[in-house]
Design a protein around this motif. Structure first.
Motif, PDB file in Angstrom:
ATOM      1  N   ASP A 146       0.849  -1.183   0.000  1.00 13.57           N
ATOM      2  CA  ASP A 146       0.000   0.000   0.000  1.00 13.57           C
ATOM      3  C   ASP A 146       0.891   1.241   0.000  1.00 13.57           C
ATOM      4  OD1 ASP A 146      -2.082  -1.791   0.234  1.00 13.57           O
ATOM      5  OD2 ASP A 146      -2.462  -1.375   2.356  1.00 13.57           O
TER       6      ASP A 146
ATOM      7  N   ASP B 215       0.950   5.479   0.712  1.00  9.69           N
ATOM      8  CA  ASP B 215       0.323   6.654   1.302  1.00  9.69           C
ATOM      9  C   ASP B 215       0.943   7.906   0.680  1.00  9.69           C
ATOM     10  OD1 ASP B 215      -0.678   8.696   2.880  1.00  9.69           O
ATOM     11  OD2 ASP B 215      -0.386   7.623   4.776  1.00  9.69           O
TER      12      ASP B 215
ATOM     13  N   LYS C  17      -3.608  -0.601  -2.104  1.00  9.65           N
ATOM     14  CA  LYS C  17      -4.365   0.645  -2.186  1.00  9.65           C
ATOM     15  C   LYS C  17      -3.463   1.874  -2.173  1.00  9.65           C
ATOM     16  CE  LYS C  17      -5.290   1.112   2.797  1.00  9.65           C
ATOM     17  NZ  LYS C  17      -6.346   1.146   3.833  1.00  9.65           N
TER      18      LYS C  17
ATOM     19  N   SER D  39      -3.591   5.663  -0.745  1.00  9.82           N
ATOM     20  CA  SER D  39      -4.328   6.451   0.235  1.00  9.82           C
ATOM     21  C   SER D  39      -3.813   7.889   0.275  1.00  9.82           C
ATOM     22  CB  SER D  39      -4.225   5.820   1.626  1.00  9.82           C
ATOM     23  OG  SER D  39      -2.873   5.755   2.056  1.00  9.82           O
TER      24      SER D  39
ATOM     25  N   ASP E  26      -8.306   4.687  -2.097  1.00  3.79           N
ATOM     26  CA  ASP E  26      -8.956   4.720  -0.794  1.00  3.79           C
ATOM     27  C   ASP E  26      -9.948   5.883  -0.675  1.00  3.79           C
ATOM     28  OD1 ASP E  26      -9.476   3.779   1.727  1.00  3.79           O
ATOM     29  OD2 ASP E  26      -7.500   4.232   2.555  1.00  3.79           O
TER      30      ASP E  26
ATOM     31  N   ASN F 176     -10.075   8.168   1.500  1.00  4.49           N
ATOM     32  CA  ASN F 176      -9.513   9.435   1.957  1.00  4.49           C
ATOM     33  C   ASN F 176      -8.808  10.181   0.828  1.00  4.49           C
ATOM     34  OD1 ASN F 176      -7.156   7.928   1.677  1.00  4.49           O
ATOM     35  ND2 ASN F 176      -6.907   7.614   3.886  1.00  4.49           N
ATOM     36  N   CYS F 177      -9.059   9.764  -0.397  1.00  4.60           N
ATOM     37  CA  CYS F 177      -8.475  10.418  -1.580  1.00  4.60           C
ATOM     38  C   CYS F 177      -9.477  11.375  -2.211  1.00  4.60           C
ATOM     39  CB  CYS F 177      -8.036   9.380  -2.614  1.00  4.60           C
ATOM     40  SG  CYS F 177      -6.741   8.255  -2.038  1.00  4.60           S
TER      41      CYS F 177
END
Length: 323
Positions: A73, A75, A110, A112, A158, A160-161
């Motif tokens: 993942d 971030d 993912k 994020s 995700d 929160n994008c």
């Protein structure tokens, strides 16, 4: 994770030659199908973006025939200047000469905290429709534009994008050209276009009557999609000679005036799967999301659907949302 550099000690992990248009990448792997370049960290993803987004268009990489694979993942928190892989940097006008043509496998990992803010505003808060240098951005998403040969699969964006642009905004790709494919991807991000063409997977997918297929298959959207003008879809904002199959949408799709760049009650062509559809096939898809257009052409599957050149098919689709 230790980075590898182009030295005698690291030639086993990187390639020193791609093709004339593609910058060398400082990534583990060789870019082949059996030994793809590995995207292990945020830095690796930004390395790919930087190579594709050169301020000199002729030096921007496309990576046709090369393979990439995410191993974790990623971030993207704090990356305010990220507008996508294969899209123009802010110092340049948005251009369809920036495009990704490789194969990118997210392996179910993912992305994020990807916050793409590609809309510029004047002193009164009105969105700037021009997409020249240091203006609003067209072709925004994890990928800006997918060209011939591009395949993006198994990527999750995700919740929160955020993806916002002046047009051609998508969770996975801002737009797709003939010969490109997105498969088995999911978007949970909010996607907004201040004019047209916004979709959970792509803002726009387009080919021609004799062109190569442009395909979205086995994809899912749960993000909220908004357009300030027209062409909003849970999966694709607009599809021309495209193919969408085995996809589902659970996000709301709204066409309404939220900025003075467009007039109130003029918003059209929004759909649970695709907003504006010509000469395309939509099969085995389902919509659960609410769909609304301030003016007209709001549909559970497609807002507008037309046969062109004798092509077009809508089959085995279900709408369980309201429109």
């Amino acid at each position: 994770m230790k980075k590898f550099t182009l030295s005698l000690l690291s030639l086993a992990f990187v390639t020193s030659v791609t093709n004339a248009a593609d910058p060398t990448l400082n990534l583990k792997g060789n870019g082949t199908e059996s030994d793809p370049w590995l995207i292990e960290t945020k830095s690796d993803l930004l390395t790919l973006a930087s190579a594709c987004n050169s301020s000199v268009i002729d030096y921007a990489g496309h990576y046709a025939g090369y393979y990439f694979k995410m191993t974790a993942d990623i971030d993207l928190k704090g990356e305010k200047d990220f507008y996508g892989i294969a899209t123009a940097p802010m110092s340049q006008a948005s251009s369809n000469k920036y495009k990704f043509q490789g194969v990118f496998d997210g392996q179910g990992h993912k992305i994020s905290n990807m916050e793409i803010d590609g809309t510029a505003f004047d002193s009164e808060g009105k969105a700037i429709s021009q997409f020249g240098a240091n203006q609003s951005r067209k072709w925004v998403g994890l990928f800006g534009l997918l060209g011939d040969g591009a395949v993006v699969r198994n990527v999750v964006i995700d919740d929160n994008c955020i993806v916002s642009g002046i047009s051609c905004a998508g969770g996975i790709a801002g737009a797709m050209e003939a010969g490109s494919t997105i498969e088995n991807c999911s978007n949970y991000a909010t996607v907004t276009s201040y004019t047209q063409q916004a979709g959970g997977i792509t803002g726009d997918m387009s080919s021609t009557a004799t062109g190569k297929p442009v395909v979205i298959s086995h994809c899912f959207n749960a993000g909220s999609i908004s357009v300030n003008d027209k062409y909003g879809g849970g999966i694709a904002g607009r599809s021309n000679f495209g193919s969408i199959d085995y996809c589902a949408n659970a996000g709301s799709v709204m066409g309404f005036c939220f900025n003075a760049i467009k007039n109130v009650a003029t918003q059209t062509a929004v759909g649970g799967i695709a907003g504006y559809v010509t000469a395309s096939t939509i099969t085995d898809c389902i919509n659960y999301g609410d769909v609304m257009a301030d003016s007209k052409q709001a549909g559970g599957i497609a807002g507008y659907f037309a046969l062109t050149s004798g092509k077009g098919l809508l089959k085995n689709c279900i709408n369980a949302g309201s429109s």
